[in-house]
Write a protein that holds these residues in place. Sequence first.
Motif, PDB file in Angstrom:
ATOM      1  N   PHE A   1     -11.406   5.058   3.700  1.00 41.49           N
ATOM      2  CA  PHE A   1     -10.167   4.886   4.610  1.00 41.49           C
ATOM      3  C   PHE A   1      -9.800   3.157   4.263  1.00 41.49           C
ATOM      4  O   PHE A   1      -8.904   2.850   4.086  1.00 41.49           O
ATOM      5  N   ALA A   2     -11.160   2.401   4.565  1.00 39.58           N
ATOM      6  CA  ALA A   2     -10.898   1.174   4.881  1.00 39.58           C
ATOM      7  C   ALA A   2     -10.477   0.645   3.323  1.00 39.58           C
ATOM      8  O   ALA A   2      -9.688  -0.471   3.114  1.00 39.58           O
ATOM      9  N   LEU A   3     -10.943   1.052   2.205  1.00 39.32           N
ATOM     10  CA  LEU A   3     -10.664   0.875   0.819  1.00 39.32           C
ATOM     11  C   LEU A   3      -9.400   1.021   0.578  1.00 39.32           C
ATOM     12  O   LEU A   3      -8.444   0.131   0.115  1.00 39.32           O
ATOM     13  N   ASP A   4      -8.714   2.269   1.085  1.00 44.25           N
ATOM     14  CA  ASP A   4      -7.297   2.640   0.935  1.00 44.25           C
ATOM     15  C   ASP A   4      -6.465   1.359   1.429  1.00 44.25           C
ATOM     16  O   ASP A   4      -5.254   0.987   0.879  1.00 44.25           O
ATOM     17  N   ALA A   5      -6.787   1.346   2.740  1.00 45.94           N
ATOM     18  CA  ALA A   5      -5.966   0.393   3.616  1.00 45.94           C
ATOM     19  C   ALA A   5      -5.915  -1.014   2.802  1.00 45.94           C
ATOM     20  O   ALA A   5      -4.914  -1.516   2.884  1.00 45.94           O
TER      21      ALA A   5
ATOM     22  N   TRP B   1      -2.574  -2.652   1.546  1.00 48.33           N
ATOM     23  CA  TRP B   1      -2.116  -4.150   2.155  1.00 48.33           C
ATOM     24  C   TRP B   1      -1.948  -5.016   0.793  1.00 48.33           C
ATOM     25  O   TRP B   1      -0.910  -6.040   0.927  1.00 48.33           O
ATOM     26  N   ALA B   2      -2.839  -4.942  -0.143  1.00 41.61           N
ATOM     27  CA  ALA B   2      -2.850  -5.843  -1.316  1.00 41.61           C
ATOM     28  C   ALA B   2      -1.549  -5.599  -1.886  1.00 41.61           C
ATOM     29  O   ALA B   2      -0.787  -6.402  -2.290  1.00 41.61           O
ATOM     30  N   ALA B   3      -1.264  -4.416  -2.356  1.00 37.41           N
ATOM     31  CA  ALA B   3      -0.104  -4.033  -3.000  1.00 37.41           C
ATOM     32  C   ALA B   3       1.499  -4.145  -2.296  1.00 37.41           C
ATOM     33  O   ALA B   3       2.123  -4.638  -3.029  1.00 37.41           O
ATOM     34  N   ASP B   4       1.304  -4.051  -0.947  1.00 38.98           N
ATOM     35  CA  ASP B   4       2.582  -4.240  -0.479  1.00 38.98           C
ATOM     36  C   ASP B   4       2.873  -5.492   0.333  1.00 38.98           C
ATOM     37  O   ASP B   4       3.960  -5.727   0.815  1.00 38.98           O
ATOM     38  N   GLY B   5       1.930  -6.441  -0.107  1.00 34.54           N
ATOM     39  CA  GLY B   5       2.164  -7.828   0.336  1.00 34.54           C
ATOM     40  C   GLY B   5       1.587  -8.175   1.740  1.00 34.54           C
ATOM     41  O   GLY B   5       1.638  -9.419   2.125  1.00 34.54           O
ATOM     42  N   THR B   6       1.001  -7.477   2.596  1.00 34.87           N
ATOM     43  CA  THR B   6       0.812  -7.495   3.765  1.00 34.87           C
ATOM     44  C   THR B   6      -0.432  -8.466   3.885  1.00 34.87           C
ATOM     45  O   THR B   6      -0.436  -9.699   4.728  1.00 34.87           O
ATOM     46  N   LEU B   7      -1.477  -8.532   2.829  1.00 28.17           N
ATOM     47  CA  LEU B   7      -2.636  -9.493   2.846  1.00 28.17           C
ATOM     48  C   LEU B   7      -1.997 -11.007   2.616  1.00 28.17           C
ATOM     49  O   LEU B   7      -2.345 -11.918   3.170  1.00 28.17           O
ATOM     50  N   ALA B   8      -1.003 -11.024   1.606  1.00 27.44           N
ATOM     51  CA  ALA B   8      -0.511 -12.158   1.223  1.00 27.44           C
ATOM     52  C   ALA B   8       0.352 -12.978   2.437  1.00 27.44           C
ATOM     53  O   ALA B   8       0.130 -14.106   2.836  1.00 27.44           O
ATOM     54  N   ALA B   9       1.056 -12.290   3.314  1.00 23.36           N
ATOM     55  CA  ALA B   9       1.762 -12.543   4.629  1.00 23.36           C
ATOM     56  C   ALA B   9       0.759 -13.124   5.499  1.00 23.36           C
ATOM     57  O   ALA B   9       1.059 -14.075   6.366  1.00 23.36           O
ATOM     58  N   VAL B  10      -0.349 -12.234   5.637  1.00 23.99           N
ATOM     59  CA  VAL B  10      -1.380 -12.766   6.590  1.00 23.99           C
ATOM     60  C   VAL B  10      -1.925 -13.973   6.333  1.00 23.99           C
ATOM     61  O   VAL B  10      -2.161 -14.793   7.142  1.00 23.99           O
TER      62      VAL B  10
END
Length: 130
Positions: A6-10, A14-23
């Motif tokens: 689950f953690a890996l999928d999340a 997040w990396a793919a949809d830009g969430t990580l970059a936004a954070v």
Amino acid sequence: MDRPRFALDAAARWAADGTLAAVAEAKRADAAARQRIAAERLAEFTVRADPRAYYCWWELPEQWRAETFVAAAARRGIAVTPAASFVVGPRGAPSAVRLGLASPPMETLSYALDVLAGLARATPEDMADD
């Protein structure tokens, strides 16, 4: 449920949809804003900082030893860390403190830095009665 999966999928999502970059960008902007507050409030002093960091190093005025300053700040409810806490080996520690900038709300950070600047302008003898 396979929690590691689950953690890996999340993380992958997040990396793919830009969430990580936004954070990451929000964290960089927050750190830079806090560094600007520290630079403004401590402009008359020698402060070493990186705009991407949530801390800075403050070289204290000549009249202060770091341990004495840390104690005076603590009596005002402000925690700072003496440089000696980070020294490894026989070298002496500089008369400096590390200021953590990440935790307090911006208004509290501004106030605490103003209090610390006022304290640094005084002498340890001025603080003997507190």
